[in-house]
Design an enzyme around this catalytic site. Structure first.
Site, short mmCIF file in Angstrom:
data_model
loop_
_atom_site.label_atom_id
_atom_site.label_comp_id
_atom_site.label_asym_id
_atom_site.label_seq_id
_atom_site.Cartn_x
_atom_site.Cartn_y
_atom_site.Cartn_z
N THR A 128 11.90 23.44 14.51
CA THR A 128 10.80 22.91 14.54
C THR A 128 9.95 24.20 13.05
O THR A 128 10.08 25.18 12.72
CB THR A 128 9.04 23.52 15.79
OG1 THR A 128 8.17 23.53 14.91
CG2 THR A 128 10.19 24.84 16.58
N GLU A 130 7.99 25.27 13.24
CA GLU A 130 6.88 27.26 13.59
C GLU A 130 6.85 28.39 13.76
O GLU A 130 7.38 29.33 13.71
CB GLU A 130 6.02 26.60 15.15
CG GLU A 130 5.13 25.07 15.15
CD GLU A 130 4.95 25.66 16.50
OE1 GLU A 130 4.33 25.76 17.40
OE2 GLU A 130 4.45 23.96 16.63
N LYS A 160 12.28 29.45 19.91
CA LYS A 160 13.15 28.07 18.68
C LYS A 160 13.86 29.34 17.80
O LYS A 160 14.64 29.11 17.66
CB LYS A 160 12.05 27.47 18.47
CG LYS A 160 11.87 26.16 19.02
CD LYS A 160 12.65 25.15 20.00
CE LYS A 160 13.21 24.55 19.08
NZ LYS A 160 13.92 23.27 19.13
P1 NAD Z 1 8.67 17.20 25.16
O1 NAD Z 1 8.83 18.12 25.11
O2 NAD Z 1 8.40 15.28 24.54
O3 NAD Z 1 10.50 16.74 25.18
C1 NAD Z 1 11.78 17.79 25.70
C2 NAD Z 1 12.54 16.80 26.84
O4 NAD Z 1 14.03 17.53 26.87
C3 NAD Z 1 11.69 16.15 27.78
O5 NAD Z 1 12.69 14.87 28.41
C4 NAD Z 1 12.55 17.41 28.64
O6 NAD Z 1 12.79 17.13 29.92
C5 NAD Z 1 14.02 17.67 28.65
N1 NAD Z 1 14.46 18.81 28.78
C6 NAD Z 1 13.72 20.17 28.74
N2 NAD Z 1 14.23 20.84 29.64
C7 NAD Z 1 15.55 21.02 29.83
C8 NAD Z 1 16.95 21.30 29.99
N3 NAD Z 1 16.50 22.18 30.79
N4 NAD Z 1 17.97 20.71 29.97
C9 NAD Z 1 17.72 19.01 29.76
N5 NAD Z 1 16.64 18.84 29.35
C10 NAD Z 1 15.38 19.61 28.95
O7 NAD Z 1 9.53 17.33 23.40
P2 NAD Z 1 9.39 16.92 22.04
O8 NAD Z 1 8.53 17.02 21.63
O9 NAD Z 1 10.22 15.39 22.13
O10 NAD Z 1 10.32 17.47 21.19
C11 NAD Z 1 11.55 17.46 20.96
C12 NAD Z 1 12.22 18.68 20.09
O11 NAD Z 1 11.71 18.95 18.56
C13 NAD Z 1 12.51 19.95 20.84
O12 NAD Z 1 13.40 20.80 20.66
C14 NAD Z 1 11.21 20.54 20.01
O13 NAD Z 1 11.07 22.09 19.93
C15 NAD Z 1 11.19 20.16 18.63
N6 NAD Z 1 10.59 19.86 17.55
C16 NAD Z 1 8.89 18.82 18.02
C17 NAD Z 1 8.19 18.44 16.99
C18 NAD Z 1 7.12 18.21 17.69
O14 NAD Z 1 5.83 17.60 16.84
N7 NAD Z 1 6.98 17.33 18.60
C19 NAD Z 1 8.21 18.89 15.61
C20 NAD Z 1 9.13 19.88 15.06
C21 NAD Z 1 10.22 19.81 16.40
P1 TYD Z 2 0.11 20.57 19.42
O1 TYD Z 2 -0.48 18.96 19.55
O2 TYD Z 2 0.13 21.72 20.23
O3 TYD Z 2 0.70 21.29 18.61
P2 TYD Z 2 1.76 23.03 18.23
O4 TYD Z 2 0.18 23.23 18.37
O5 TYD Z 2 2.35 22.56 18.42
O6 TYD Z 2 1.25 22.15 16.62
O7 TYD Z 2 -1.87 20.79 18.75
C1 TYD Z 2 -2.14 20.49 17.72
C2 TYD Z 2 -3.43 21.44 17.47
O8 TYD Z 2 -4.48 21.05 18.25
C3 TYD Z 2 -2.96 22.57 17.44
O9 TYD Z 2 -4.34 23.03 16.23
C4 TYD Z 2 -3.69 23.05 18.67
C5 TYD Z 2 -4.96 21.96 18.64
N1 TYD Z 2 -5.09 21.32 20.06
C6 TYD Z 2 -6.80 21.73 20.39
O10 TYD Z 2 -7.80 21.47 19.42
N2 TYD Z 2 -7.42 20.87 21.45
C7 TYD Z 2 -6.13 20.23 22.49
O11 TYD Z 2 -6.43 19.90 23.75
C8 TYD Z 2 -5.22 20.95 21.69
C9 TYD Z 2 -3.43 20.13 23.05
C10 TYD Z 2 -4.29 21.15 20.36
#
Ligand code: NAD
Ligand code: TYD
Length: 342
Positions: A128, A130, A160
């Site tokens: 990420t 982040e 991460k």
């Molecule tokens: P999510 O929370 O929606 O999904 C995570 C999945 O991992 C779930 O299905 C959960 O059951 C599974 N999981 C959790 N712990 C586990 C374990 N110990 N063993 C096996 N499975 C397990 O997350 P997401 O938003 O789809 O993110 C996926 C990846 O992408 C993460 O590594 C996150 O750091 C990265 N990422 C997310 C974003 C975003 O905006 N959501 C952005 C950049 C990177």
């Molecule tokens: P989020 O979706 O949790 O992603 P990340 O923190 O990983 O970027 O949050 C996105 C932005 O929205 C973050 O600045 C926090 C803000 N936020 C709110 O203002 N209210 C909320 O209820 C949530 C979940 C997030």
């Protein structure tokens, strides 16, 4: 393209689930083995349409369970592993960091040890932006590049970043053929309703207050989830081993602008916006410089935000069953603890 056997961890989650669908649609002869522990964030409904696909196998397994993971690798001998499995929500990491360290760091180690034991063409770590910490709001000229120092703010991003360092160490020390992608915030179908965009859509539809942290001026760089899948597809097939690739599309927006846009699209009043206490350590701005992946792999996002957010809102309107089931379950307890009486 020769046939591949790919283990996708975390495939019952948001991005992993989208990636499973993307890969099965794009590569008719690839086998996709999804490993997921089905934590609160994992949802088999996300995969229901591919469960009977002969090229797909679902395995309920925790990536920190070394014996089971090694057995699975012995059975499957994957060519590629793409690790999405993680605890992913910053607010939960502030309340309880332990499980973030276990899954995000130890889980990564277990997967890479299995790759070393059984041999692998590529281990890809989904990381990420982040890990770079945040940027100030008054320096719009600054962006995260792959050489921006790691500088984490939350237990989530620290876990991460720790995993990323371990992945780079396994490459240098054991010559494990790895790649890492660091993507900006994703949005799209199957996004768990604890995250900003789906939470605001769900609350607006229920005429519930929309909780905006702090002043609402924090900036995130949003990418449609399918474009993230495309970027990972390019990296695992054409990316250079040992490299980190930032993924983004120059789409910075403040939280409050996103919330207002959602309210407008759903024809709901701005009076639903409720400013609440800020997140501890809240990162101000994320912004990716995607020049490297563009130059080396030709990556460019295919979905503009204006279109992607419309498609996303439409998806939540058409798939109420998917998210209403989540809202009525265990997630309800979390919501009450997190937002109180709101
Ligand atoms: P999510 O929370 O929606 O999904 C995570 C999945 O991992 C779930 O299905 C959960 O059951 C599974 N999981 C959790 N712990 C586990 C374990 N110990 N063993 C096996 N499975 C397990 O997350 P997401 O938003 O789809 O993110 C996926 C990846 O992408 C993460 O590594 C996150 O750091 C990265 N990422 C997310 C974003 C975003 O905006 N959501 C952005 C950049 C990177
Ligand atoms: P989020 O979706 O949790 O992603 P990340 O923190 O990983 O970027 O949050 C996105 C932005 O929205 C973050 O600045 C926090 C803000 N936020 C709110 O203002 N209210 C909320 O209820 C949530 C979940 C997030």
């Amino acid at each position: 393209m020769s046939k591949k056997n790919i283990i996708v961890t975390g495939g019952a989650g948001f991005i992993g689930g989208n990636f499973v669908h993307y890969m099965l649609e794009k590569y008719a002869d690839y086998r996709i083995v999804c490993v997921d522990a089905l934590t609160y964030a994992g949802n088999l409904d996300t995969l229901s349409s591919v469960m009977n696909n002969p090229n797909f196998r679902f395995v309920k397994m925790d990536i920190t369970d070394r014996d089971s993971i090694f057995k699975l690798f012995q059975e499957e001998h994957p060519d590629i592993v793409v690790n999405f499995a993680a605890e992913s929500h910053v607010d939960r990491s502030i309340k309880d960091p332990g499980v973030f360290l276990r899954t995000n760091i130890i889980g990564t180690q277990v997967l890479m040890d299995a790759c070393r034991e059984f041999g692998i063409e590529r281990y890809h770590q989904v990381s990420t932006d982040e890990v770079y910490g945040d940027l100030p709001l008054d320096r719009p000229d600054l962006f995260f590049t792959e050489s921006t120092p790691i500088h984490t703010s939350s237990p989530y991003s620290a876990s991460k970043a720790s995993a990323d360092l371990l992945v780079l160490a396994y490459h240098r020390t054991f010559k494990l053929p790895i790649t890492i992608s660091r993507c900006s915030n994703n949005y799209g179908p199957y996004h768990f309703p604890e995250k900003l965009i789906p939470l605001m859509i769900a609350n607006a539809l229920a005429d519930k207050p929309l909780p905006v942290y702090g002043d609402g001026l924090n900036v995130r760089d949003w990418l449609y989830v399918k474009d993230h899948c495309l970027a990972i597809d390019l990296i695992i097939h054409q990316g250079r081993v040992g490299e980190v690739y930032n993924v983004g599309g120059h789409n910075e927006m403040t939280n409050i602008d996103i919330v207002k846009l959602i309210l407008k699209a759903l024809d709901k009043p701005e009076s639903l916006i409720t400013y609440v206490k800020d997140r501890a350590g809240h990162d101000r701005r994320y912004a990716i410089d995607p020049a490297k992946i563009h130059k080396e792999l030709g990556f460019l996002p295919t979905t503009r935000f204006a279109d992607g957010i419309k498609m996303t809102i439409q998806w939540y309107l058409e798939n109420k069953g998917w998210w209403e089931k989540i809202l009525s379950g265990e997630y309800q307890n979390y919501y009450e603890k997190m937002y109180g009486d709101l």
